[in-house]
Write a protein that holds these residues in place. Structure first.
Motif, mmCIF file in Angstrom:
data_model
loop_
_atom_site.group_PDB
_atom_site.id
_atom_site.type_symbol
_atom_site.label_atom_id
_atom_site.label_comp_id
_atom_site.label_asym_id
_atom_site.label_seq_id
_atom_site.Cartn_x
_atom_site.Cartn_y
_atom_site.Cartn_z
ATOM 1 N N GLU A 140 32.318 41.965 55.469
ATOM 2 C CA GLU A 140 32.590 43.185 54.711
ATOM 3 C C GLU A 140 34.086 43.464 54.646
ATOM 4 N N ALA A 141 34.768 43.260 55.770
ATOM 5 C CA ALA A 141 36.214 43.507 55.798
ATOM 6 C C ALA A 141 36.962 42.529 54.893
ATOM 7 N N VAL A 142 36.536 41.266 54.907
ATOM 8 C CA VAL A 142 37.179 40.276 54.045
ATOM 9 C C VAL A 142 37.020 40.671 52.588
ATOM 10 N N PHE A 143 35.826 41.039 52.195
ATOM 11 C CA PHE A 143 35.616 41.341 50.779
ATOM 12 C C PHE A 143 36.388 42.580 50.347
ATOM 13 N N GLN A 144 36.430 43.613 51.187
ATOM 14 C CA GLN A 144 37.176 44.817 50.832
ATOM 15 C C GLN A 144 38.667 44.514 50.685
ATOM 16 N N LYS A 145 39.219 43.760 51.605
ATOM 17 C CA LYS A 145 40.626 43.382 51.520
ATOM 18 C C LYS A 145 40.886 42.477 50.313
ATOM 19 N N LEU A 146 39.924 41.614 50.019
ATOM 20 C CA LEU A 146 40.060 40.698 48.895
ATOM 21 C C LEU A 146 40.128 41.456 47.579
ATOM 22 N N VAL A 147 39.249 42.424 47.401
ATOM 23 C CA VAL A 147 39.251 43.222 46.176
ATOM 24 C C VAL A 147 40.561 44.002 46.043
ATOM 25 N N ALA A 148 41.023 44.567 47.143
ATOM 26 C CA ALA A 148 42.275 45.338 47.106
ATOM 27 C C ALA A 148 43.462 44.444 46.771
ATOM 28 N N ALA A 149 43.516 43.262 47.386
ATOM 29 C CA ALA A 149 44.629 42.350 47.121
ATOM 30 C C ALA A 149 44.593 41.833 45.690
ATOM 31 N N ALA A 150 43.399 41.537 45.193
ATOM 32 C CA ALA A 150 43.276 41.022 43.827
ATOM 33 C C ALA A 150 43.684 42.072 42.805
ATOM 34 N N SER A 151 43.350 43.322 43.051
ATOM 35 C CA SER A 151 43.687 44.388 42.099
ATOM 36 C C SER A 151 45.190 44.635 42.027
ATOM 37 N N ALA A 152 45.922 44.209 43.058
ATOM 38 C CA ALA A 152 47.371 44.422 43.082
ATOM 39 C C ALA A 152 48.152 43.288 42.431
ATOM 40 N N LEU A 153 47.473 42.216 42.052
ATOM 41 C CA LEU A 153 48.165 41.069 41.464
ATOM 42 C C LEU A 153 48.597 41.353 40.027
ATOM 43 N N ALA A 154 49.793 40.949 39.710
ATOM 44 C CA ALA A 154 50.251 41.031 38.321
ATOM 45 C C ALA A 154 49.617 39.895 37.522
ATOM 46 N N PRO A 155 49.485 40.056 36.211
ATOM 47 C CA PRO A 155 48.932 38.967 35.400
ATOM 48 C C PRO A 155 49.797 37.717 35.501
ATOM 49 N N MET A 156 49.158 36.558 35.407
ATOM 50 C CA MET A 156 49.896 35.296 35.421
ATOM 51 C C MET A 156 49.309 34.375 34.370
ATOM 52 N N GLU A 157 50.169 33.660 33.685
ATOM 53 C CA GLU A 157 49.728 32.757 32.637
ATOM 54 C C GLU A 157 48.875 31.636 33.215
ATOM 55 N N LEU A 158 47.751 31.363 32.571
ATOM 56 C CA LEU A 158 46.883 30.291 33.021
ATOM 57 C C LEU A 158 47.491 28.935 32.681
ATOM 58 N N ARG A 159 47.251 27.962 33.547
ATOM 59 C CA ARG A 159 47.760 26.608 33.340
ATOM 60 C C ARG A 159 46.654 25.604 33.589
ATOM 61 N N ALA A 160 46.904 24.363 33.185
ATOM 62 C CA ALA A 160 45.957 23.298 33.479
ATOM 63 C C ALA A 160 45.771 23.217 34.989
ATOM 64 N N ALA A 161 44.525 23.109 35.433
ATOM 65 C CA ALA A 161 44.224 23.052 36.861
ATOM 66 C C ALA A 161 43.231 21.931 37.121
ATOM 67 N N HIS A 162 43.435 21.220 38.210
ATOM 68 C CA HIS A 162 42.529 20.132 38.573
ATOM 69 C C HIS A 162 41.152 20.667 38.926
ATOM 70 N N GLY A 163 41.106 21.770 39.648
ATOM 71 C CA GLY A 163 39.836 22.391 39.986
ATOM 72 C C GLY A 163 39.299 22.036 41.358
ATOM 73 N N SER A 164 39.688 20.868 41.888
ATOM 74 C CA SER A 164 39.269 20.495 43.250
ATOM 75 C C SER A 164 40.328 19.590 43.875
ATOM 76 N N TYR A 165 41.563 20.046 43.818
ATOM 77 C CA TYR A 165 42.691 19.250 44.316
ATOM 78 C C TYR A 165 42.667 19.253 45.841
ATOM 79 N N GLN A 166 42.458 18.100 46.433
ATOM 80 C CA GLN A 166 42.309 17.997 47.883
ATOM 81 C C GLN A 166 42.735 16.607 48.348
ATOM 82 N N PRO A 167 42.954 16.414 49.650
ATOM 83 C CA PRO A 167 43.469 15.132 50.146
ATOM 84 C C PRO A 167 42.640 13.914 49.760
#
Length: 358
Positions: free
Chosen positions: A195-222
């Motif tokens: 519950e604490a993670v989700f509440q903090k997550l929503v608060a942090a996400a709402s504070a983000l400024a818009p950012m231009e979308l870019r090409a993304a791999h989607g599962s970039y990992q080692p």
């Protein structure tokens, strides 16, 4: 006949693959490929197939060794339950955009797509995966691999054509809410943390400024980065999307921690690798990613906790607890602390003089 980890078998006897691949049809398509103008390999004399990965009978990745009139040739094949021609098309566009075999940062060469079989062939890249290096090698090799991973991703995010289906944070938050509810149903100590993670997550996400979308791999990992001679190659393009670049960076960092936990026995074991990766990324990639990382890291920690719960492995409770603790950690850390811990530490550790100018 097909060579698998269990020996040489008839592919049609492997029940999970019966709906995905027919060996006789496969040989016919390979014959056509070898004799095509693009390949020019001549007549096909022998085929050996080694199954690499089976995904719940939805898709299968396999290595193909061909003996032809002109010599031997190695490919990777991937067959799907449904049509995925768009993956081949995206790989072709990336190849033409500069991520080719002669480039320092590249992808496997797309070779052919067979619509009737929902089957893609691509170059088999010779080299070691970064995952192998991180598990088997010493610190200097690990840090060198991390540098190449960070530089590859920065180059991709800044130069790749902006293609693919857009993914937005709002949809991912909806998934995170479902995961939090599922984890909370386990009771304590998970309920309060989820519950604490989700509440903090929503608060942090709402504070983000818009950012231009870019090409993304989607599962970039080692495991998806191959260190070949003269080039760094990223494979497995099934999850290609248009997204906030922070998403790829966060996924890589969380996957590093999972690798350390699962293969090295300590989720802190690859922290210097994570620092080096991130420093090399921001040296030439979008600096704005730093402020956005905690949100996406927390999202992927939540997803990992959900997967641990679903796995029901003996250690699932411990792993769920670690993932929730890590999500709380990144969401609670002041922004400056995150930047200094992930960026200044490599400078202090090596005593080098770094600059963001190329």
């Amino acid at each position: 006949m097909v060579e698998t980890a269990y020996g040489v078998v008839n592919l049609n006897d492997v029940t999970p693959l019966q709906t995905l691949l027919n060996l006789a049809e496969l040989r016919g398509e390979l014959t056509n490929l070898c004799q095509s103008r693009n390949a020019g390999w001549g007549g096909l004399e022998e085929v050996r197939v080694r199954i690499l990965r089976l995904h719940r009978a939805r898709q299968c990745t396999f290595a193909v060794a061909l003996k032809t009139e002109t010599g031997t040739h190695d490919l990777i094949g991937k067959v799907y339950l449904g049509d995925r021609v768009e993956v081949f098309e995206i790989m072709e566009k990336l190849w033409r955009a500069g991520f080719h075999a002669e480039a320092e940062y590249s992808i496997p060469q797309p070779v052919a797509y067979v619509p009737s079989m929902r089957l893609r062939f691509e170059e088999r890249v010779e080299g070691r995966s970064v995952e192998e290096v991180l598990v088997e090698d010493g610190l200097s090799e690990q840090l060198a691999a991390a540098q190449r991973c960070g530089s590859w991703l920065a180059q991709f995010h800044t130069t790749a054509p902006r293609l693919g289906k857009a993914t937005v944070l709002r949809e991912e938050l909806a998934s995170a809410e479902r995961w939090a509810l599922r984890l909370a149903s386990l009771g304590e100590p998970f309920a309060g943390k989820a519950e604490a993670v989700f509440q903090k997550l929503v608060a942090a996400a709402s504070a983000l400024a818009p950012m231009e979308l870019r090409a993304a791999h989607g599962s970039y990992q080692p495991s998806h980065v191959i260190l070949a001679e003269g080039r760094t190659v990223t494979i497995d393009w099934d999850n290609f999307v248009l997204a906030d670049p922070s998403r790829d960076v966060a996924w890589f960092l969380v996957k590093l921690q999972r690798l350390a936990m699962e293969r090295l026995g300590d989720h802190h074991a690859l922290e210097s690798v994570a620092e080096t990766f991130l420093w090399n990324y921001v040296c030439s990639g979008p600096w704005e990613v730093l402020a956005r990382l905690p949100v996406y890291q927390a999202l992927f920690y939540m997803e990992a906790a959900k997967r641990d719960l679903k796995s029901q492995l003996p250690q699932w409770r411990e792993q769920v607890g670690i993932m929730l603790d890590q999500a709380l950690r990144v969401l609670s850390a002041p922004a400056m602390d995150q930047e200094s811990s992930l960026l200044l530490t490599p400078i202090q550790r090596r005593g080098d003089s770094y600059s963001r100018e190329n």
